[in-house]
Design an enzyme around this catalytic site. Structure first.
Site, PDB file in Angstrom:
ATOM      1  N   GLN A 189       0.817  -1.218   0.000  1.00 23.35           N
ATOM      2  CA  GLN A 189       0.000   0.000   0.000  1.00 23.35           C
ATOM      3  C   GLN A 189       0.851   1.269   0.000  1.00 23.35           C
ATOM      4  OE1 GLN A 189      -3.271  -0.233   2.798  1.00 23.35           O
ATOM      5  NE2 GLN A 189      -3.791  -2.295   2.133  1.00 23.35           N
ATOM      6  N   TYR A 232      -1.718 -10.259   2.355  1.00 27.06           N
ATOM      7  CA  TYR A 232      -2.876 -10.946   1.761  1.00 27.06           C
ATOM      8  C   TYR A 232      -2.871 -11.005   0.243  1.00 27.06           C
ATOM      9  CZ  TYR A 232      -4.861  -6.147   2.147  1.00 27.06           C
ATOM     10  OH  TYR A 232      -5.093  -4.803   2.116  1.00 27.06           O
ATOM     11  N   HIS A 265      -8.210 -12.363   8.191  1.00 32.68           N
ATOM     12  CA  HIS A 265      -8.284 -10.928   7.847  1.00 32.68           C
ATOM     13  C   HIS A 265      -9.220 -10.139   8.746  1.00 32.68           C
ATOM     14  CE1 HIS A 265      -9.704  -7.343   5.664  1.00 32.68           C
ATOM     15  NE2 HIS A 265      -8.477  -7.291   5.201  1.00 32.68           N
ATOM     16  N   HIS A 276      -7.955  -7.884  11.887  1.00 27.49           N
ATOM     17  CA  HIS A 276      -8.646  -6.591  11.881  1.00 27.49           C
ATOM     18  C   HIS A 276      -9.966  -6.741  12.643  1.00 27.49           C
ATOM     19  CE1 HIS A 276      -6.478  -6.071   7.849  1.00 27.49           C
ATOM     20  NE2 HIS A 276      -6.067  -5.033   8.537  1.00 27.49           N
ATOM     21  N   GLU A 307     -12.904  -1.848  12.800  1.00 27.98           N
ATOM     22  CA  GLU A 307     -12.298  -0.650  12.201  1.00 27.98           C
ATOM     23  C   GLU A 307     -13.375   0.307  11.706  1.00 27.98           C
ATOM     24  OE1 GLU A 307      -9.776  -1.415   8.802  1.00 27.98           O
ATOM     25  OE2 GLU A 307      -9.068   0.653   8.716  1.00 27.98           O
ATOM     26  N   HIS A 365      -6.926  -2.270  15.183  1.00 27.73           N
ATOM     27  CA  HIS A 365      -7.836  -1.109  15.185  1.00 27.73           C
ATOM     28  C   HIS A 365      -8.700  -1.045  16.461  1.00 27.73           C
ATOM     29  CE1 HIS A 365      -6.521  -0.218  11.183  1.00 27.73           C
ATOM     30  NE2 HIS A 365      -7.024  -1.327  10.680  1.00 27.73           N
ATOM     31  N   ASP A 372       0.288   0.336   8.860  1.00 28.38           N
ATOM     32  CA  ASP A 372      -0.900  -0.075   8.120  1.00 28.38           C
ATOM     33  C   ASP A 372      -0.849   0.310   6.650  1.00 28.38           C
ATOM     34  OD1 ASP A 372      -3.380  -1.091   7.573  1.00 28.38           O
ATOM     35  OD2 ASP A 372      -4.524   0.215   8.904  1.00 28.38           O
TER      36      ASP A 372
HETATM   37 ZN   LIG Z   1      -4.669  -3.383   7.958  1.00 24.00          ZN
END
Ligand SMILES: [Zn+2]
Length: 465
Positions: free
Chosen positions: A64, A124, A210, A237, A240, A274, A325
Site C-alpha cells: 500500500q 494478503y 483478515h 482486523h 475498524e 484497530h 498499516d
Molecule cells: Zn490493515
C-alpha cells in the site's frame, strides 16, 4: 565476536544513562548494558548520539506504499474507507512478483530509516491477478520475506486468510488475489513453515485471519486452533468501521469483539487491529483475554476510521502496539503521539494518557512503539536488556528538532518533537543496517520502486465506484 556500542546516552530501564555501552554477543543478542570501559572485541563510538530500542511496526501492508498520495481526492478515491479500497485494489491487482518485491523493499527501507527494526507484515496478496494460484502458492509471501531480508529489517510474516468478501456479498473482483479456502490456507501456511528456517532470528511467521467480514466464525475457530497448535501469533482486523460491526450484527447478532470474546477466541497471543468502534463492555471483555490492540493512528485518521479510546483501553490494562498499516506515513513516533493527540481534540484536555497506573505519558507512548509491539509479534525485542535482540537506533542530539534538553525532558522531547531527520544509525541483531541516515541499497531500492510506481499508475487515475 563481541561489540560494544558507546553512545553519549543510552535508554535502558526507562531512563537515559551515560557512561554506558550496549554489549552485543556473537549471536546478535544483547549480553549486557555495560560500563563504557568494558573490554570488547570491537568498540563502536557514537559521539553526540543517544541510543534507543528499535521500533516495532505491528501492522503493515507493504504494497500500500504505492497508493500514498494517490487517494487524497474524492474524484479518485471517493469519500470513505469503502471507496478508498478501490484505489488500493487497483494497486493490488497491478503488481507482478518482481514488483511485489520492489514495492515491499521501498516500504521496508523507509521503515528502517524511521528507526523500525521489526515489521509485522499482514500479507494478503497470494494469487495471480486472475485469482489463479502461482505454481508455488507462497510465491508472493516469499517475495515479501526476501524484500525484508534484502533491507535487513526483521519480518514476522502474518500470512492472511481471506475467504469471502463479506456476509451475503458476492465476491468482489478487486479481492481476486486474496482468496483461499481454509484448507488451502492451512496447507500453504504449513508449507511456508517447512520452508522457513526454524529458529531464525530475522524471519518469523504468524497467522492473520483478515476480519470477521472475510473469515466466518467456524473457519476462524479452525484457523485459530491450528495457529495455536503451532504456537504462532494471531492478528486480525477488528471493529475498524461501523459498517463492519453492523454486518457482523446482522450475521451473528453481535459485534466483532463481543462475538469473538464470547467464543473464547482472543488470548494473550491475539492482536486486535484497530478496535476503534467498541463499547466499554467489549473493552472489559478484551482486557480479560490478555489480547493486545494494534492501533494505526496515521492510517486511521487518513481513512476517517475513528479514534481508539486509548484512555479507556489502557485503564483496563490492555497493551497497545502501533502499525503503519496503509503507509500513509511511516513514522512510529507520529503514530505514538497521535494516540494522545486525537484524544486531546476529542476531550479538549491535554496529556490524557499521562499517569495511568503512574506511568509518564512519554514512557507509555514509547512502550507502545517498542515493547508492546514486540510482545504482539512474539519477538524478544523492543527493550535494551540482556538476551533480547540487539535492535536499536541512534539519534543525533544536535538535530534541530530536539537540540537542547534537560535530562528529565529528553524522552518527551523525542516522543513529541523529534523528526525522522534525527535518526542516524539503525541496527538489527547488533548489525548496523543504516549508517549516518543512509542505507547502502537506498539508491537502487528507490529507483526500482519508482519504476514499479510508474508502471502501476501509467493508466492515470482510478475511478471511484
Ligand atoms: Zn490493515
Amino acid at each position: 565476536m563481541t561489540i560494544l556500542y558507546r553512545p553519549d546516552l543510552l535508554f535502558a530501564d526507562g531512563r537515559f544513562v551515560s557512561d554506558a555501552g550496549l554489549r552485543v554477543a556473537e549471536d546478535g543478542n544483547i549480553s549486557a548494558i555495560a560500563r563504557s570501559d568494558t573490554p570488547s572485541d570491537t568498540v563502536v563510538d557514537l559521539p553526540g548520539k543517544a541510543l534507543l530500542p528499535g521500533f516495532v511496526n505491528v501492522h503493515s501492508h507493504a504494497f500500500q506504499r504505492l497508493i500514498r498520495g494517490r487517494s487524497e481526492s474524492r474524484v479518485i478515491s471517493g469519500k470513505d474507507f469503502w471507496s478508498w479500497r478501490n484505489t488500493m485494489y487497483h494497486a493490488a491487482a497491478s503488481l507482478d512478483p518482481q514488483q511485489v518485491y520492489d514495492v515491499a523493499r521501498m516500504a521496508f527501507l523507509e521503515m528502517t530509516l524511521a528507526g523500525t527494526t521489526t515489521v509485522g507484515e499482514f500479507h494478503y496478496l497470494h494469487t495471480e491477478p486472475s485469482g489463479q494460484p502461482y505454481d508455488d502458492p507462497n510465491l508472493l509471501s516469499k517475495q515479501v520475506i526476501a524484500a525484508a531480508r534484502s533491507v535487513g529489517i526483521r519480518i514476522v510474516l502474518l500470512r492472511c486468510a481471506y475467504l469471502r468478501s463479506g456476509f451475503e456479498l458476492p465476491r468482489d473482483p478487486g479481492q481476486a488475489r486474496f482468496f483461499e479456502t481454509t484448507p488451502e490456507f492451512l496447507a500453504n501456511m504449513e508449507a511456508l513453515i517447512q520452508e522457513t528456517p526454524a529458529g531464525s532470528s530475522t524471519v518469523r511467521l504468524g497467522v492473520a485471519p483478515h476480519s470477521i467480514r472475510a473469515v466466518p466464525l467456524d473457519d476462524l475457530r479452525e484457523i485459530a486452533a491450528w495457529a495455536r497448535s503451532k504456537k504462532l501469533p494471531i492478528h486480525m482486523h477488528m471493529a475498524e468501521q461501523v459498517a463492519e460491526n453492523e454486518a457482523c450484527l446482522r450475521e451473528y447478532g453481535a459485534t466483532p469483539v463481543a462475538l469473538l470474546a464470547n467464543a473464547g477466541l482472543p488470548g494473550p497471543d491475539w492482536t486486535a487491529v484497530h478496535a476503534i468502534h467498541i463499547t466499554a463492555d467489549e473493552i472489559a471483555a478484551l482486557a480479560n483475554t490478555g489480547a493486545t490492540i494494534c492501533s494505526c493512528p496515521t492510517t486511521e485518521r487518513n481513512l476517517g476510521d475513528g479514534i481508539l479510546a486509548a484512555d479507556d483501553v489502557m485503564r483496563k490494562g490492555i497493551r497497545i502496539g502501533l502499525g503503519s498499516d496503509s503507509q500513509a506515513q511511516i513514522d512510529p513516533l507520529e503514530d505514538a503521539r497521535e494516540l494522545d493527540y486525537h484524544l486531546r481534540l476529542q476531550h479538549q484536555q491535554r496529556a490524557i494518557l499521562d499517569q495511568i497506573d503512574g506511568q509518564s505519558l512519554a514512557t507509555r507512548l514509547l512502550d507502545c512503539a517498542t515493547v508492546n509491539g514486540a510482545r504482539a509479534l512474539a519477538v524478544p525485542s523492543g527493550m535494551l536488556s540482556p538476551n533480547n535482540y540487539a535492535d536499536f537506533f541512534t539519534i543525533d542530539l544536535r538535530d534541530p528538532s530536539i537540540a537542547g534538553h534537560a535530562a528529565a525532558d529528553l524522552l518527551p522531547l523525542i516522543v513529541f518533537g523529534m523528526n525522522r531527520t534525527a535518526i542516524r544509525d539503525v541496527a538489527v541483531n547488533g548489525k548496523l543496517i543504516v549508517r549516518d541516515a543512509r542505507h547502502p541499497l537506498q539508491d537502487e531500492i528507490v529507483s526500482r520502486y519508482a519504476e514499479a510506481h510508474a508502471k502501476v499508475w501509467r493508466d492515470g487515475r482510478v475511478a471511484a465506484q
